[in-house]
Motif scaffolding. Structure first.
Motif, PDB file in Angstrom:
ATOM      1  N   VAL A  92       1.120  -1.322   0.299  1.00  0.00           N
ATOM      2  CA  VAL A  92      -0.218  -0.234  -0.122  1.00  0.00           C
ATOM      3  C   VAL A  92       0.895   1.270   0.318  1.00  0.00           C
ATOM      4  N   ASP A  93       1.884   1.173   0.949  1.00  0.00           N
ATOM      5  CA  ASP A  93       3.032   2.474   1.257  1.00  0.00           C
ATOM      6  C   ASP A  93       3.296   2.544  -0.525  1.00  0.00           C
ATOM      7  N   MET A  94       3.924   1.532  -1.351  1.00  0.00           N
ATOM      8  CA  MET A  94       4.052   1.373  -1.801  1.00  0.00           C
ATOM      9  C   MET A  94       3.624   2.074  -3.361  1.00  0.00           C
ATOM     10  N   THR A  95       2.897   1.440  -3.468  1.00  0.00           N
ATOM     11  CA  THR A  95       1.203   1.960  -4.374  1.00  0.00           C
ATOM     12  C   THR A  95       1.248   3.661  -4.115  1.00  0.00           C
ATOM     13  N   GLY A  96       0.952   3.825  -2.992  1.00  0.00           N
ATOM     14  CA  GLY A  96       0.914   5.270  -2.296  1.00  0.00           C
ATOM     15  C   GLY A  96       2.852   6.214  -3.095  1.00  0.00           C
ATOM     16  N   ASN A  97       3.672   6.043  -2.887  1.00  0.00           N
ATOM     17  CA  ASN A  97       4.934   6.159  -3.260  1.00  0.00           C
ATOM     18  C   ASN A  97       4.728   6.810  -4.733  1.00  0.00           C
ATOM     19  N   VAL A  98       4.046   5.905  -5.313  1.00  0.00           N
ATOM     20  CA  VAL A  98       4.310   6.400  -7.215  1.00  0.00           C
ATOM     21  C   VAL A  98       2.835   6.782  -7.731  1.00  0.00           C
ATOM     22  N   LEU A  99       1.896   6.630  -7.069  1.00  0.00           N
ATOM     23  CA  LEU A  99       0.176   8.181  -7.490  1.00  0.00           C
ATOM     24  C   LEU A  99       1.349   9.325  -7.477  1.00  0.00           C
ATOM     25  N   SER A 100       2.324  10.166  -7.475  1.00  0.00           N
ATOM     26  CA  SER A 100       2.596  11.500  -7.494  1.00  0.00           C
ATOM     27  C   SER A 100       3.072  11.977  -9.321  1.00  0.00           C
ATOM     28  N   ARG A 101       3.212  10.286  -9.267  1.00  0.00           N
ATOM     29  CA  ARG A 101       3.702  10.574 -11.335  1.00  0.00           C
ATOM     30  C   ARG A 101       2.600  10.004 -11.532  1.00  0.00           C
ATOM     31  N   SER A 102       1.383   9.757 -10.801  1.00  0.00           N
ATOM     32  CA  SER A 102       0.201  10.107 -12.555  1.00  0.00           C
ATOM     33  C   SER A 102      -0.500  10.775 -12.321  1.00  0.00           C
ATOM     34  N   GLN A 103      -1.353  10.763 -13.656  1.00  0.00           N
ATOM     35  CA  GLN A 103      -2.399  11.522 -13.648  1.00  0.00           C
ATOM     36  C   GLN A 103      -3.366  11.494 -14.153  1.00  0.00           C
ATOM     37  N   PHE A 104      -4.329   9.435 -14.073  1.00  0.00           N
ATOM     38  CA  PHE A 104      -5.120   9.360 -13.968  1.00  0.00           C
ATOM     39  C   PHE A 104      -5.123   7.583 -13.229  1.00  0.00           C
ATOM     40  N   ALA A 105      -6.106   7.682 -12.747  1.00  0.00           N
ATOM     41  CA  ALA A 105      -6.009   6.551 -12.196  1.00  0.00           C
ATOM     42  C   ALA A 105      -7.915   5.572 -12.698  1.00  0.00           C
ATOM     43  N   ILE A 106      -7.203   4.249 -13.088  1.00  0.00           N
ATOM     44  CA  ILE A 106      -8.826   2.995 -13.307  1.00  0.00           C
ATOM     45  C   ILE A 106      -8.970   2.667 -12.031  1.00  0.00           C
ATOM     46  N   PHE A 107     -10.234   3.182 -11.809  1.00  0.00           N
ATOM     47  CA  PHE A 107     -10.289   2.290 -10.421  1.00  0.00           C
ATOM     48  C   PHE A 107     -10.787   0.969 -10.675  1.00  0.00           C
ATOM     49  N   LEU A 108     -10.820  -0.180 -10.671  1.00  0.00           N
ATOM     50  CA  LEU A 108     -10.792  -1.551 -10.475  1.00  0.00           C
ATOM     51  C   LEU A 108     -12.323  -2.413  -9.710  1.00  0.00           C
ATOM     52  N   ILE A 109     -13.393  -2.737  -9.805  1.00  0.00           N
ATOM     53  CA  ILE A 109     -14.248  -3.638  -8.831  1.00  0.00           C
ATOM     54  C   ILE A 109     -14.636  -5.002 -10.068  1.00  0.00           C
ATOM     55  N   ASP A 110     -14.965  -5.836  -8.693  1.00  0.00           N
ATOM     56  CA  ASP A 110     -15.425  -6.692  -9.291  1.00  0.00           C
ATOM     57  C   ASP A 110     -17.415  -7.061  -9.925  1.00  0.00           C
ATOM     58  N   VAL A 111     -17.627  -6.610 -10.514  1.00  0.00           N
ATOM     59  CA  VAL A 111     -19.296  -6.684 -11.090  1.00  0.00           C
ATOM     60  C   VAL A 111     -19.472  -8.168  -9.995  1.00  0.00           C
ATOM     61  N   ARG A 112     -18.897  -8.774 -10.551  1.00  0.00           N
ATOM     62  CA  ARG A 112     -19.765 -10.062 -10.008  1.00  0.00           C
ATOM     63  C   ARG A 112     -20.109  -9.980  -8.765  1.00  0.00           C
ATOM     64  N   ASP A 113     -19.033 -10.022  -8.187  1.00  0.00           N
ATOM     65  CA  ASP A 113     -19.237  -9.967  -6.627  1.00  0.00           C
ATOM     66  C   ASP A 113     -19.714  -8.544  -5.798  1.00  0.00           C
ATOM     67  N   GLY A 114     -20.251  -7.922  -6.155  1.00  0.00           N
ATOM     68  CA  GLY A 114     -20.674  -6.324  -6.673  1.00  0.00           C
ATOM     69  C   GLY A 114     -20.176  -5.630  -6.158  1.00  0.00           C
ATOM     70  N   LEU A 115     -20.791  -4.241  -5.170  1.00  0.00           N
ATOM     71  CA  LEU A 115     -20.176  -3.736  -4.283  1.00  0.00           C
ATOM     72  C   LEU A 115     -19.293  -4.162  -3.255  1.00  0.00           C
ATOM     73  N   GLN A 116     -17.927  -3.995  -3.062  1.00  0.00           N
ATOM     74  CA  GLN A 116     -17.504  -5.007  -0.835  1.00  0.00           C
ATOM     75  C   GLN A 116     -17.006  -3.277   0.004  1.00  0.00           C
ATOM     76  N   PRO A 117     -17.448  -3.593   1.282  1.00  0.00           N
ATOM     77  CA  PRO A 117     -16.660  -3.223   2.094  1.00  0.00           C
ATOM     78  C   PRO A 117     -15.390  -2.302   1.762  1.00  0.00           C
ATOM     79  N   LEU A 118     -14.395  -3.580   0.985  1.00  0.00           N
ATOM     80  CA  LEU A 118     -13.062  -3.006   1.298  1.00  0.00           C
ATOM     81  C   LEU A 118     -13.139  -2.015  -0.267  1.00  0.00           C
ATOM     82  N   ASP A 119     -14.192  -2.627  -1.695  1.00  0.00           N
ATOM     83  CA  ASP A 119     -13.617  -1.372  -3.090  1.00  0.00           C
ATOM     84  C   ASP A 119     -14.582   0.469  -2.099  1.00  0.00           C
ATOM     85  N   ILE A 120     -15.788   0.253  -0.683  1.00  0.00           N
ATOM     86  CA  ILE A 120     -15.272   1.815  -0.545  1.00  0.00           C
ATOM     87  C   ILE A 120     -14.151   2.043   0.323  1.00  0.00           C
TER      88      ILE A 120
END
Length: 607
Positions: free
Chosen positions: A172-200
């Motif tokens: 998680v910390d490593m992902t947060g470090n590379v966010l600084s050089r990103s302009q866009f993000a694609i947030f993926l969810i699994d539609v078959r499982d529905g919206l999970q608390p972890l997605d929120i």
């Protein structure tokens, strides 16, 4: 009676989950106009729809969707909507200035599968492990979506509730470090499982750490769901994340890529038009003129470097040190790296593609799942490399009697047999600084033992370093580039033949009468250097003679430490044309008559 039953069914349908009802009926959901007349206060229609002939039960009443909508599209097939052309030519943009998109989401939602589809090759490991993380590091590539080009980052699955200091928390910390050089993000969810608390939770984490990044929600794994029913309900749930309208896609089948293109295209165009000169690379070092200038010098082409070694010898730490950033996960745990991480960087105006392979040399071969896939992937990347950097553990060498274990010897010999350049790196020398006699003993013993283990190649370079402290980084890269330039060396035929006359005169032949006659000597290819000795006569070069020529080549042209191949070919003698002494008369033409027409026969000889 039927109308009352239909009204009861509609009321139950409105109270129940629309997605479950759609799956139960296996047909599109009814619209606001239901199966029976409803009071005007509820917005109902005044007409009753008849039952489908030959059907029974409330589930077979005809609906508005049955009469007006076309048949459902076959499941699992991607749409073939033509994509519009972008107003901007992304192929002319420098790769460093392309928009960067990071793929985020909880574990096992299909981020690596979408990454592979974007880069159009299977590079990231994909495995269905609901209870584990397959991807642990940040993987980067150039994505192609229609005429769009952008940099894409594949990140590990986010679990915000991970224990501090654990592997999940470090990802998680490593992902947060590379966010600084990103302009866009694609947030993926699994539609078959529905919206999970972890997605929120992931959505809240993105709003906190990536407030300046434009985020797009993608509902993955939607290829087998009904578009008008379940996807509509899932889209309503996805709106709770607060990132706008979601896009239904399937990374596995390619469904929804046209819709994703239409979503990304205006965003990328606006981003590029805000850059100076629209991001066009005016002084591109890879232009056509520069490429033509490098065609004759293969050593200027991009270098492929693979880092191999046993688990927990410091390969990932070395990659982070060479890149000068936290790209891959490191820690005391053995086997952290699963993917073969590929990274690109510049060193002395040279492009280097760096691959950190998983430590697989001590594995039994009985692994299953991601571990088995990483073994196959590591071996493939090893064979694609130009230079192989074999990393050894200096601390273990000091405690043991030998420098290299059997798996390390096998991988070194395999690299030499495949014609790759080999560089040996002895890591963790910082742990031996306090014991100077032991430090000097390791430095003296390792090169001698390597020469004994691999006698077919002399002068294999050995570099002693500490990846954790960053010591030896420049020395490693200079040695790698030096080995690569030798590996790409080309020598002219005239220079080789002048050298051959000298070297053959100083070779001690047992009998001058049986001395092999080398007509000429030439190099037929580089990478690795391969030479051919063309022989005249029946006497061929012996194995001793070939070893002598190989050793002389390395010493006289300073190309030691790389595999050199010398083969021999025999020059065939010219065949003399045999004439027939019996047919020596003058050649004349004779006519023969056929039943159709008169023809001229083939020339014959007069007797």
């Amino acid at each position: 009676m039927a109308a009352a039953a239909a009204a009861i069914f509609c009321a139950a349908l409105r109270r129940s989950r629309p997605a479950a009802a759609a799956l139960l009926l296996r047909r599109p959901l009814p619209s606001s106009r239901c199966l029976s007349p409803l009071p005007s206060s509820l917005g109902g229609a005044s007409r009753v729809f008849p039952r489908v002939p030959g059907s029974a039960g409330f589930g077979h009443y005809a609906t508005v969707a049955d009469e007006s909508t076309p048949p459902a599209r076959p499941k699992g097939k991607a749409r073939k909507n033509p994509m519009k052309q972008s107003r901007f030519d992304f192929t002319k943009v420098d790769a460093a200035l392309l928009p960067t998109v990071i793929l985020v989401g909880r574990p096992n939602v299909g981020k690596s599968a979408l990454f592979n589809r974007f880069i159009r090759r299977r590079e990231a490991l994909v495995y269905n492990t609901p209870g584990d993380h397959v991807t642990r590091d940040i993987r980067e590539g150039i994505a192609k979506l229609g005429d769009l080009r952008f940099r894409v980052l594949d990140s590990a699955g986010l679990e915000t509730a991970a224990t501090s200091g654990s592997i999940l928390a470090r990802t998680v910390d490593m992902t947060g470090n590379v966010l600084s050089r990103s302009q866009f993000a694609i947030f993926l969810i699994d539609v078959r499982d529905g919206l999970q608390p972890l997605d929120i939770d992931v959505g809240q984490w993105l709003r906190k750490h990536a407030s300046g990044i434009h985020t797009i929600v993608a509902m993955n794994k939607s290829e087998s769901l009904d578009e008008h029913g379940v996807l509509t309900a899932a889209a309503g749930e996805a709106h709770k994340l607060g990132f706008g309208d979601p896009v239904a896609i399937s990374a596995e089948t390619g469904l929804g890529m046209a819709e994703l293109y239409e979503t990304l295209r205006p965003l990328f165009e606006d981003y590029m038009f805000q850059l100076p000169n629209n991001g066009l690379n005016q002084d591109d070092p890879t232009s056509e003129a520069e490429t033509e200038a490098h065609e004759g010098d293969e050593s200027k082409l991009p270098l492929q470097l693979a880092i191999v070694g046993r688990p927990n010898v410091g390969k990932s730490t070395l990659l982070n040190t060479l890149l000068q950033e936290q790209r891959v996960l490191v820690g005391p745990e053995a086997g952290l790296t699963r993917d073969s991480i590929r990274a690109q960087f510049q060193f002395d105006n040279r492009t280097v593609y760096l691959v950190d392979t998983a430590g697989w040399m001590e594995r039994s071969g009985k692994e299953k799942g991601p571990a088995s896939l990483s073994v196959v992937q590591s071996r493939k990347n090893l064979m694609r490399a130009h230079i192989v950097a074999l990393v050894l553990d200096g601390e273990k060498i000091a405690k043991s009697k030998s420098s290299m274990s059997h798996p390390e010897v096998m991988i070194a010999r395999q690299a030499i047999e495949e014609g790759r350049g080999l560089v040996v790196l002895v890591n963790k020398m910082d742990l031996l600084k306090e014991n100077r006699p032991l430090f000097d003993k390791v430095i003296e013993a390792v090169p001698k033992e390597i020469q004994t283990i691999i006698p077919q190649v002399t002068g294999i370079p050995v570099v002693f370093m500490s990846a954790l402290e960053g010591r030896g980084r420049i020395a490693v890269m200079h040695q790698v580039i030096d080995t690569y330039e030798k590996w790409c060396l080309r020598l002219s035929t005239s220079r080789l033949n002048r050298w051959l006359r000298k070297v053959m005169s100083r070779h001690s032949w047992k009998d001058s009468a049986t001395q092999p006659k080398v007509k000429y000597f030439t190099q037929v290819k580089a990478r690795p250097p391969t030479f051919v000795a063309f022989m005249s006569g029946k006497v061929q070069l012996s194995d001793t003679d070939i070893r002598f020529l190989t050793k002389s080549l390395k010493e006289d042209f300073d190309i030691g430490g790389i595999p050199i191949r010398v083969v021999q070919r025999s020059i065939p003698r010219k065949e003399t044309v045999k004439t027939n002494s019996r047919n020596t008369g003058p050649r004349i033409n004779t006519r023969m008559r056929t039943d159709k027409r008169t023809t001229v026969s083939e020339p014959t000889t007069a007797s």
